[in-house]
Design an enzyme around this catalytic site. Structure first.
Site, PDB file in Angstrom:
ATOM      1  CG  ASN A 154      -0.339  -0.193   2.484  1.00 51.03           C
ATOM      2  OD1 ASN A 154       0.855  -0.208   2.515  1.00 51.03           O
ATOM      3  ND2 ASN A 154      -1.171  -0.435   3.320  1.00 51.03           N
ATOM      4  NE  ARG A 181       2.051   2.069  12.592  1.00 48.25           N
ATOM      5  CZ  ARG A 181       1.598   1.816  11.195  1.00 48.25           C
ATOM      6  NH1 ARG A 181       1.444   2.815  10.373  1.00 48.25           N
ATOM      7  NH2 ARG A 181       1.699   0.706  10.659  1.00 48.25           N
ATOM      8  CD  GLN A 201      -4.161   4.196  14.359  1.00 48.85           C
ATOM      9  OE1 GLN A 201      -3.744   5.126  13.607  1.00 48.85           O
ATOM     10  NE2 GLN A 201      -4.725   3.147  13.583  1.00 48.85           N
ATOM     11  CG  HIS A 258      -4.309   3.848  10.159  1.00 50.90           C
ATOM     12  ND1 HIS A 258      -3.414   3.345  10.994  1.00 50.90           N
ATOM     13  CD2 HIS A 258      -3.842   4.297   8.879  1.00 50.90           C
ATOM     14  CE1 HIS A 258      -2.319   3.017  10.261  1.00 50.90           C
ATOM     15  NE2 HIS A 258      -2.452   3.605   9.022  1.00 50.90           N
TER      16      HIS A 258
END
Lengths: 378, 378
Positions: free
Chosen positions: B146, B284, B313, B332
């Protein structure tokens, strides 16, 4: 953002030629009216904010020191507006696409002293160009002054729609967290087919910026590009608009508003686009049929619509594009970044200077000259 | 959006190798647990939506047809969670950075049968890598799956912040029209200085996409690029991070979360950045000192902060980044576009297949192998 560097050269261009010899084509004091958006409390927040009423393109001292009268206002609509008061005796009218002074045939008829209509920026569709040509007026814009600004904004809106950014942003500010609600319709731009309707200066700059994204790039235009340029840009020519549309995952509008493009995207043409198409339009709102776009967003045939142009401007509170689903709309801002303002202010000043001296403008700036309308507006 | 084309090849990769010979390294049925975000009503909206609990990476039939047990859940926190129940006897744990299963030393100690930890996507900081290495576990991610998705999103957020898009969007949906309120802090990206902290795969893809924007590109990394690649990308190496930061109008974070980068952007380091800097962080959340970023956005020292990563998260409702001024935050999502999901699902399936056969993984996928942690996580 502390980004003064890029602005410096344009600032110098605005400020450098403070004194010129008085070589007016038609000598004497001119009455110049500028119509810009008002900044109020924002005017003082940035020393380079020259595009508003308060900033007045940064040319007030220069104009007044030469004996000209310079009136600046945002009050432009209706018979009692400030603009209307000055129509009978102004010589030059400067406006912008962001807060356009609509120059109708009627206003042109009333403006007995009018010689020159300048757009600080790009786009002269707020002027009745046929009436202006018939009256022997000169119409000119600062071609190129904000093409980079608009192209950058287009790529931003493409990404916002393709990636489904805004539902995620709403979650962030509303205390929510639901990745699936965003991800189920979020895609990479890579590999998708992007078609631009119009590949003039802005369209070409967009295509150049899209190149590293590894998309399938198409363009429709009156003219096929030079083969060398086409190869470098990496886009394929589509002579027939209606043949291009069904191929596109994303359609970007980069054509001026003319009699031929007004309402170009009506219900029938939208139906020819792929179901789920995304449309970005920073060109002019009236190229779209307003209600047809709102309906197609509601039905889902258009999966997202983004842009900064509306008709009319300012957009009324009840404009349907404010409330249709999956939009990425803003007021008309893409061509009025601080960098763009400095460039179009400098370009406007340059043309005024030439006008006072009786000199020609750079040829690409003319929209109406000696009764003829530039080809892109025909 | 009807963009099925790009997805086709990845789909095929997921579906093609339905039957393999049983050449397991340690033969017999394996218990595999996947921790993903739940999609609920969104699960059925897109046939390619494989990254959610319901989609289960599209590998359920394949795994079960081979006699393996496959448990999928989003319930991952605390002693009573579904994940915790399976810790004692699972062999493989698959998770994603979007809804990470935090694998602590304590959980590793309890997981007597655990052999393999897979990240469907990129980033293994949710795992205690030292504990995993000491326990002889293999940790691997789908490197590259990704990177394009994240790089595209970074460029989108840079543009959103530089152009001051979001206040304009708020005006559009709230029935307002105030160009000045947007324009006084809207800039072109052209001519600005962009620095990436980290120039691995994502950082390089971002720099390549930035190239046509005519910016001044800088990068800080452990390693200087090969001169040929550096020239092609057009970015300048900055060996000293603190020397690069004050030069940047925009800073983008592209470094993994490690002991060295945790809290890297604390109050002191933020103070070294140019006043009015924009920061984009899709790496992050814990690379930032959360409160220091919120304070700097409030003071205006940071003029905008955008990203999709938070700590922890899901971000709690009272996370200060939800409410600080001038942010462009989302949950996210940047690495979990539909295109990315199909790629990381295919990559995860490929590694499971190799694991069952006792074969090696592609070398770039290993994060912990035979007690050693990959260099980027050291």
């Amino acid at each position: 953002m502390a980004m003064k560097g890029a602005a410096t050269s344009a600032i110098k261009a605005v400020a450098s030629s403070g004194v010129t010899r008085n070589l007016h084509a038609s000598p004497g004091s001119k009455k110049i009216v500028g119509v810009f958006y008002k900044a109020n409390e924002y005017a003082s927040m940035n020393p380079n904010f020259v595009g508003c009423v308060e900033g007045a393109l940064g040319i007030r001292d220069w104009l007044e020191s030469q004996g000209h009268q310079y009136i600046v206002t945002d009050d432009k609509e209706g018979p009692d507006s400030e603009l209307e008061k000055h129509i009978p005796d102004l010589h030059v009218l400067i406006s912008t696409p962001f807060h356009p002074a609509y120059v109708t045939a009627e206003r042109i008829k009333k403006a007995k002293n009018l010689q020159l209509l300048l757009t600080a920026g790009i786009g002269s569709d707020h002027i009745d160009l046929n009436a202006a040509a018939a009256a022997g007026l000169t119409v000119a814009e600062v071609t190129g002054s904000n093409v980079v600004s608009v192209a950058e904004d287009e790529l931003m809106r493409i990404l916002i729609l393709v990636r489904n950014f805004l539902p995620g942003y709403h979650q962030a500010i509303n205390g929510e967290w639901n990745v699936a609600a965003i991800a189920h319709r979020s895609y990479d731009l890579e590999g998708k087919t992007i078609g631009t309707v119009g590949a003039g200066r802005i369209g070409k700059l967009l295509l150049q910026r899209l190149k590293p994204f590894n998309c399938n790039l198409l363009y429709h235009d009156r003219l096929k590009m030079d083969p060398e340029l086409e190869k470098q840009i990496g886009a394929k020519f589509e002579e027939d608009l209606d043949a291009m549309l069904p191929k596109c995952d994303v359609i970007v509008i980069n054509t001026p508003l003319t009699d031929k493009t007004r309402g170009l995207f009506d219900k029938d043409r939208i139906a020819k686009c792929k179901k789920g198409v995304l449309i970005v339009n920073n060109a002019r709102g009236a190229i779209m049929d307003t209600q047809a776009i709102a309906d197609a967003c509601t039905s889902g045939h258009v999966a997202g619509y983004g842009g900064d142009v509306w008709y009319p401007q300012p957009a009324p509170k009840d404009h349907p594009w404010r409330y249709m689903p999956n939009h990425a709309m803003t007021p008309h801002i893409s061509g009025t970044t601080i960098d763009a303002q400095l460039r179009y202010a400098a370009g406007t000043k340059d043309m005024l200077e030439r006008y006072f001296k009786g000199e020609e403008f750079p040829p690409q700036h003319y929209i109406v000259k000696e009764g003829k309308i530039a080809s892109q507006y025909q």
